[in-house]
Motif scaffolding. Sequence first.
Motif, PDB file in Angstrom:
ATOM      1  N   ASP A   1       0.834  -1.198   0.000  1.00 60.97           N
ATOM      2  CA  ASP A   1       0.000   0.000   0.000  1.00 60.97           C
ATOM      3  C   ASP A   1       0.874   1.255   0.000  1.00 60.97           C
ATOM      4  OD1 ASP A   1      -2.592  -1.239   0.094  1.00 60.97           O
ATOM      5  OD2 ASP A   1      -2.183  -1.737   2.187  1.00 60.97           O
ATOM      6  N   GLU A   2       1.879   1.251   0.878  1.00 55.69           N
ATOM      7  CA  GLU A   2       2.759   2.412   1.012  1.00 55.69           C
ATOM      8  C   GLU A   2       4.206   1.942   1.010  1.00 55.69           C
ATOM      9  OE1 GLU A   2      -0.027   5.347   3.717  1.00 55.69           O
ATOM     10  OE2 GLU A   2       1.552   4.210   4.711  1.00 55.69           O
ATOM     11  N   LEU A   3       5.046   2.737   0.362  1.00 60.63           N
ATOM     12  CA  LEU A   3       6.451   2.377   0.235  1.00 60.63           C
ATOM     13  C   LEU A   3       7.307   3.617   0.363  1.00 60.63           C
ATOM     14  CD1 LEU A   3       8.692   0.308  -0.606  1.00 60.63           C
ATOM     15  CD2 LEU A   3       8.184   0.956  -2.969  1.00 60.63           C
ATOM     16  N   HIS A   4       8.374   3.510   1.148  1.00 61.62           N
ATOM     17  CA  HIS A   4       9.367   4.585   1.189  1.00 61.62           C
ATOM     18  C   HIS A   4      10.670   4.004   0.671  1.00 61.62           C
ATOM     19  CE1 HIS A   4      11.120   8.390   2.307  1.00 61.62           C
ATOM     20  NE2 HIS A   4      12.185   7.700   2.681  1.00 61.62           N
ATOM     21  N   VAL A   5      11.212   4.647  -0.371  1.00 66.03           N
ATOM     22  CA  VAL A   5      12.450   4.190  -0.993  1.00 66.03           C
ATOM     23  C   VAL A   5      13.526   5.237  -0.746  1.00 66.03           C
ATOM     24  CG1 VAL A   5      13.539   3.414  -3.131  1.00 66.03           C
ATOM     25  CG2 VAL A   5      11.080   3.100  -2.809  1.00 66.03           C
TER      26      VAL A   5
ATOM     27  N   ALA B   1       1.488   4.034  -2.984  1.00 61.07           N
ATOM     28  CA  ALA B   1       1.843   5.390  -2.562  1.00 61.07           C
ATOM     29  C   ALA B   1       3.321   5.374  -2.196  1.00 61.07           C
ATOM     30  CB  ALA B   1       0.991   5.809  -1.369  1.00 61.07           C
ATOM     31  N   ALA B   2       4.171   5.849  -3.113  1.00 60.36           N
ATOM     32  CA  ALA B   2       5.612   5.780  -2.920  1.00 60.36           C
ATOM     33  C   ALA B   2       6.194   7.157  -2.629  1.00 60.36           C
ATOM     34  CB  ALA B   2       6.276   5.185  -4.156  1.00 60.36           C
ATOM     35  N   THR B   3       7.076   7.197  -1.646  1.00 63.09           N
ATOM     36  CA  THR B   3       7.831   8.404  -1.337  1.00 63.09           C
ATOM     37  C   THR B   3       9.302   8.039  -1.438  1.00 63.09           C
ATOM     38  OG1 THR B   3       7.775   7.908   1.032  1.00 63.09           O
ATOM     39  CG2 THR B   3       6.062   9.384   0.174  1.00 63.09           C
TER      40      THR B   3
END
Length: 125
Positions: free
Chosen positions: A74-78, A102-104
Amino acid sequence: MSEKNKKQFGVWMDSHHATIVGRENVDSGEFVVLGHEKMDSQGSNSNENAANNAERDLLHKLFKNTTAHMQNVDELHVTGTGTAQEQFIKYLKETPQYKNVAATESTSNKMSDESFVEYVATQFK
């Protein structure tokens, strides 16, 4: 969907390595390291074009192996040191099952697994 039920992941990557962090019970619990992926080294190539194609293919293989650790994201921080994280987010947006993630992103130096787990936890507070 509440924050607690979202499947949240963090990835630190450069063009050769990826560290994947997610929750212990997929959508709840503490963040833990789910795995490490490493790009295979390429052999010698006869020309620059072949070398560039081989490098791109190996990077996509690294991306594919990294996403194998993340089911129903669902959500990813790279985060990472170069452009690999930007290319990874572009790869996700072009892959049907990940296009709505939803990537940040951010830039950071390599850190220990423990530090990265703490870092990811702060991204999803």
